[in-house]
Design a protein around this motif. Sequence first.
Motif, mmCIF file in Angstrom:
data_model
loop_
_atom_site.group_PDB
_atom_site.id
_atom_site.type_symbol
_atom_site.label_atom_id
_atom_site.label_comp_id
_atom_site.label_asym_id
_atom_site.label_seq_id
_atom_site.Cartn_x
_atom_site.Cartn_y
_atom_site.Cartn_z
ATOM 1 N N UNK A 1 6.388 1.890 4.840
ATOM 2 C CA UNK A 1 6.709 1.616 3.468
ATOM 3 C C UNK A 1 8.186 1.293 3.296
ATOM 4 N N UNK A 2 9.022 1.842 4.166
ATOM 5 C CA UNK A 2 10.443 1.523 4.050
ATOM 6 C C UNK A 2 10.689 0.040 4.333
ATOM 7 N N UNK A 47 1.173 -5.486 -1.428
ATOM 8 C CA UNK A 47 0.950 -4.632 -0.253
ATOM 9 C C UNK A 47 1.417 -3.196 -0.524
ATOM 10 N N UNK A 48 2.518 -3.026 -1.249
ATOM 11 C CA UNK A 48 3.003 -1.699 -1.587
ATOM 12 C C UNK A 48 2.028 -0.990 -2.529
ATOM 13 N N UNK A 49 1.506 -1.710 -3.497
ATOM 14 C CA UNK A 49 0.539 -1.133 -4.429
ATOM 15 C C UNK A 49 -0.743 -0.727 -3.709
ATOM 16 N N UNK A 55 -2.773 6.235 -0.828
ATOM 17 C CA UNK A 55 -2.122 7.544 -0.858
ATOM 18 C C UNK A 55 -2.561 8.357 -2.071
ATOM 19 N N UNK A 56 -2.731 7.698 -3.183
ATOM 20 C CA UNK A 56 -3.132 8.392 -4.402
ATOM 21 C C UNK A 56 -4.527 9.003 -4.259
ATOM 22 N N UNK A 57 -5.392 8.344 -3.524
ATOM 23 C CA UNK A 57 -6.729 8.882 -3.287
ATOM 24 C C UNK A 57 -6.653 10.195 -2.504
ATOM 25 N N UNK A 58 -5.691 10.287 -1.611
ATOM 26 C CA UNK A 58 -5.515 11.489 -0.798
ATOM 27 C C UNK A 58 -4.749 12.570 -1.572
ATOM 28 N N UNK A 59 -3.736 12.158 -2.333
ATOM 29 C CA UNK A 59 -2.837 13.090 -3.027
ATOM 30 C C UNK A 59 -3.039 13.085 -4.540
ATOM 31 N N UNK A 60 -4.240 12.951 -5.000
ATOM 32 C CA UNK A 60 -4.502 12.768 -6.423
ATOM 33 C C UNK A 60 -3.976 13.926 -7.270
ATOM 34 N N UNK A 61 -3.951 15.138 -6.748
ATOM 35 C CA UNK A 61 -3.511 16.296 -7.511
ATOM 36 C C UNK A 61 -2.012 16.600 -7.340
ATOM 37 N N UNK A 62 -1.345 15.839 -6.498
ATOM 38 C CA UNK A 62 0.056 16.126 -6.182
ATOM 39 C C UNK A 62 1.012 15.386 -7.099
#
Length: 66
Positions: A1-2, A47-49, A55-62
């Motif tokens: 991502x960087x 691509x970033x989106x 990531x949001x699917x994995x970290x939805x509660x974070x």
Amino acid sequence: MTLITCIRVGSLVALRWDKLDENQDLWIVPDNRMKNKQDHMVSLTKSFKELLEKLHQVNVQEEYDF
């Protein structure tokens, strides 16, 4: 991502979901995360989106992305 964003790792790992403006396709990096102490706007490329969506699917509660 960087490589996609050209943002320093320290700023990238502190990415918070509430700092993403999906309507304008922007990520607003707060001044306290930037070396020059000014808010920084990063364009949300396709691509970033796509990576953020995964990531949001994995970290939805974070609060933080990573």
